[in-house]
Enzyme design. Structure first.
Site, short mmCIF file in Angstrom:
data_model
loop_
_atom_site.label_atom_id
_atom_site.label_comp_id
_atom_site.label_asym_id
_atom_site.label_seq_id
_atom_site.Cartn_x
_atom_site.Cartn_y
_atom_site.Cartn_z
N LYS A 175 -8.47 3.91 4.78
CA LYS A 175 -7.55 4.83 4.11
C LYS A 175 -6.88 4.05 2.98
CE LYS A 175 -3.80 6.12 3.54
NZ LYS A 175 -3.20 6.07 2.19
N GLU A 178 -3.17 6.17 -1.95
CA GLU A 178 -3.39 7.42 -2.67
C GLU A 178 -2.98 7.31 -4.13
OE1 GLU A 178 -1.22 6.56 -0.43
OE2 GLU A 178 0.44 7.97 -0.17
N CYS A 283 2.15 -9.42 -3.52
CA CYS A 283 2.96 -9.86 -2.37
C CYS A 283 3.12 -11.38 -2.38
CB CYS A 283 2.34 -9.40 -1.07
SG CYS A 283 0.82 -10.26 -0.73
N GLU A 385 12.89 -6.95 -1.71
CA GLU A 385 11.66 -7.08 -2.50
C GLU A 385 11.73 -6.10 -3.66
OE1 GLU A 385 7.94 -5.56 -0.79
OE2 GLU A 385 6.93 -7.31 -1.59
P1 NAD Z 1 3.29 1.18 1.16
O1 NAD Z 1 3.81 0.62 2.43
O2 NAD Z 1 4.08 2.21 0.46
O3 NAD Z 1 1.84 1.85 1.41
C1 NAD Z 1 0.82 1.16 2.06
C2 NAD Z 1 -0.08 2.16 2.77
O4 NAD Z 1 0.67 2.85 3.76
C3 NAD Z 1 -0.66 3.22 1.84
O5 NAD Z 1 -2.02 3.43 2.18
C4 NAD Z 1 0.18 4.45 2.14
O6 NAD Z 1 -0.54 5.65 2.01
C5 NAD Z 1 0.59 4.26 3.58
N1 NAD Z 1 1.91 4.84 3.88
C6 NAD Z 1 2.97 4.90 3.03
N2 NAD Z 1 4.02 5.51 3.64
C7 NAD Z 1 3.60 5.81 4.90
C8 NAD Z 1 4.25 6.44 6.01
N3 NAD Z 1 5.51 6.86 5.96
N4 NAD Z 1 3.54 6.58 7.15
C9 NAD Z 1 2.27 6.15 7.22
N5 NAD Z 1 1.60 5.56 6.20
C10 NAD Z 1 2.27 5.39 5.05
O7 NAD Z 1 2.97 -0.06 0.22
P2 NAD Z 1 2.55 -0.04 -1.32
O8 NAD Z 1 3.72 0.35 -2.14
O9 NAD Z 1 1.28 0.69 -1.49
O10 NAD Z 1 2.24 -1.60 -1.55
C11 NAD Z 1 3.21 -2.52 -1.91
C12 NAD Z 1 3.73 -3.25 -0.69
O11 NAD Z 1 2.66 -3.89 -0.02
C13 NAD Z 1 4.71 -4.36 -1.05
O12 NAD Z 1 5.75 -4.35 -0.11
C14 NAD Z 1 3.88 -5.62 -0.91
O13 NAD Z 1 4.60 -6.78 -0.63
C15 NAD Z 1 3.00 -5.25 0.22
N6 NAD Z 1 1.78 -6.06 0.24
C16 NAD Z 1 1.70 -7.03 1.20
C17 NAD Z 1 0.59 -7.84 1.24
C18 NAD Z 1 0.47 -8.90 2.28
O14 NAD Z 1 -0.61 -9.42 2.42
N7 NAD Z 1 1.51 -9.23 3.02
C19 NAD Z 1 -0.44 -7.67 0.30
C20 NAD Z 1 -0.32 -6.67 -0.64
C21 NAD Z 1 0.81 -5.87 -0.67
#
Ligand code: NAD
Length: 501
Positions: A175, A178, A283, A385
């Site tokens: 998944k 989006e 990240c 962050e």
């Molecule tokens: P996000 O948490 O908003 O979304 C990540 C995924 O979760 C997406 O596929 C999204 O559809 C899903 N999602 C979002 N809200 C949800 C909910 N309420 N319930 C279930 N699923 C949900 O993250 P983002 O904005 O896409 O990415 C940025 C974040 O990811 C930053 O915090 C960054 O630090 C982190 N990140 C971490 C790493 C790591 O390896 N630690 C790597 C890349 C990004």
């Protein structure tokens, strides 16, 4: 509503529609909606899971070498289609093309590592653990596994997950984010071209409804997640409550320590890339510098200010752009809000990127590099962050003070120290409570044959992503003890616990 191209799901080897909801996918450099992504409903995700479940027995029985060959062919296809993949990535994410190329290359290295799965799955064997008795451990696949990925590395992070899961004999439902879903979908289509049987890899586009279906469906054995910490924590708790193996990688606030003996010029160059590369949407980005001593802080602030003045902000497709736009209008507003808050809370805004405008791209989500000095621990811009092009300098008196701050912070993803002092660097790497440490390396993202994972609230679960940990995450150990008694020898019952005593 405009008639925009539709981004579908990939289920059982076919691109299909599914779900009644959809949302716009924007080009962040223009601010225009260019596509619409379908948001899978529960039924659609269940179809993907059923397809993965049906494909599992034959794929599990496929010799590991044949599974690995699919990965080798996929590597070649990814290289051959690099230009198209990176164009798609930049069009939806915004990062500059050279950065997209770097992301793709790091993803390809994970596919390459997955092609070594036959070697990695070899197991352990001991002869004569008891009289005429041998024992071995083997690593069996789990079944249907799933991955949920963030917007910021739409090609690489999915490739951290499914190539190794699949090479180990599992099937997979991905998944993607989006916000920029097309490139992950194209990679999955290339995997089919590489010979992956239908159903082994399925892609469902969607949001919370799709994620919740994956988290609660009994057929899904394991979930890999990468995203923000609040969602990572939710994924971990919900997935575990439903009996799944879960690894959930979360957010970060990575500090760089700048020692007075460091090569300041080179540290400034390194910090520019680490803070502003990919518009700070990494990240492993460095949003904070802890400068040891006022003279060090003055020198780094002056150096960064001079470099920022030379930086070119523009569309990711322009070869001379150093930094592209943020991913969406909502994210732009959030990052800009943090800059406003930093000013309100008393940090000194040395460079204000809020006024940047890119001619011809007025609707794009461009924010220039922002540089704060005199950041303090209680400030929001220190604690939270930001995930944008905002770098804060904090003045500390000693390495000890810097380390205490890092160790007390909620996140523990990455950190680095700039110094010429080996003893200080060694002490730092030994005692810092962070999962990935750089010594004069600002972005210490492990290569594909090591594993990637933070500490504290940057990772929920016991195993890191990709590398050797991925082999362990996507398999379960089975230990077999075998004995072939000599024919015709009668053995009496033994009631004591068997030992080699
Ligand atoms: P996000 O948490 O908003 O979304 C990540 C995924 O979760 C997406 O596929 C999204 O559809 C899903 N999602 C979002 N809200 C949800 C909910 N309420 N319930 C279930 N699923 C949900 O993250 P983002 O904005 O896409 O990415 C940025 C974040 O990811 C930053 O915090 C960054 O630090 C982190 N990140 C971490 C790493 C790591 O390896 N630690 C790597 C890349 C990004």
């Amino acid at each position: 509503m405009q008639n925009l191209p539709q981004i579908q799901h990939l289920i059982d080897g076919q691109l299909v529609a599914g779900g009644t909801r959809s949302q716009d996918v924007f080009n962040p450099a223009t601010g225009l909606a260019e596509k619409r992504v379908l948001l899978a409903d529960k039924h659609t995700v269940e179809q993907a899971i059923a397809s993965a479940q049906a494909a599992y027995p034959a794929w599990r029985a496929t010799p590991p070498l044949k599974r690995a060959r699919v990965m080798s062919r996929l590597k070649t296809l990814l290289e051959d289609n690099a230009e198209q993949l990176c164009a798609l990535l930049t069009a939806e994410h915004g990062k500059v093309l050279s950065d997209s190329m770097g992301e793709l290359q790091r993803g390809i290295e994970n596919v390459e590592y997955a092609s070594y799965a036959p070697e990695l799955l070899k197991g352990e064997h001991s002869k004569n653990v008891g009289p005429a008795m041998d024992s071995w451990s083997e690593f069996q696949p789990l079944g249907v596994t799933a991955g949920i990925t963030p917007f910021n590395f739409p090609i690489m992070v999915p490739l951290w997950m499914w190539p190794m899961a699949i090479a180990c004999g599992n099937t997979f439902v991905l998944k993607p984010s989006e916000r920029d879903p097309s490139s992950a979908l194209l990679v999955a289509e290339l995997a089919l071209q590489a010979g992956l049987p239908p159903g082994v890899l399925n892609v469902v586009n969607g949001d919370k409804e799709a994620v919740d279906t994956l988290l609660t469906d009994k057929r899904v054995q394991a979930i890999s997640f990468v995203g923000s910490t609040p969602i990572a924590e939710y994924i971990y708790a919900t997935g575990c409550a439903h009996g799944k193996r879960v690894q959930a990688l979360g957010g970060a606030k990575n500090h760089a320590v700048l020692m007075p003996d460091a090569d300041i010029g080179n540290a400034v160059s390194a910090l520019m890339g680490a803070a502003f590369g990919s518009c700070g949407e990494r990240c492993m980005a460095i949003p904070l510098v802890l400068a040891v001593g006022d003279a060090t802080a003055d020198a780094v602030v002056a150096g960064l200010q001079a470099e920022i003045a030379k930086m070119k902000v523009g569309p990711g497709t322009d070869a001379d752009s150093d930094m592209g736009p943020l991913v969406t209008q909502a994210h732009f507003d959030k990052v800009k809000g943090y800059v406003d808050q930093g000013v309100k809370e008393g940090a000194t805004l040395v460079v204000d990127g809020r006024t940047v405008s890119v001619p011809g791209h007025e609707g794009g989500y461009f924010l220039g590099a922002c540089l704060f000095d005199h950041v303090k621990p209680g400030m929001t811009i220190y604690q939270e962050e930001i995930f944008g092009p905002v770098l804060g300098v904090m003045r500390v008196a000693t390495l000890r003070e810097a380390m205490d701050l890092i160790n007390a912070h909620e996140y523990g993803n990455g950190t680095c120290i700039f110094t010429r002092d080996g003893e200080a660097a060694r002490y730092f790497s030994d005692h810092i409570l962070v999962g990935m440490v750089g010594i004069n390396v600002p972005l210490p993202v492990p290569v594909a044959y090591h594993s990637f994972g933070g500490w504290k609230r940057s990772l929920f679960g016991d195993l890191s992503a990709y590398g050797p940990d991925a082999v362990r995450f996507y398999t379960k150990r089975k230990t077999i003890t075998q004995r072939w008694p000599s024919a015709g020898v009668r053995e009496g019952a033994v009631y004591s616990f068997p030992t080699n005593r």
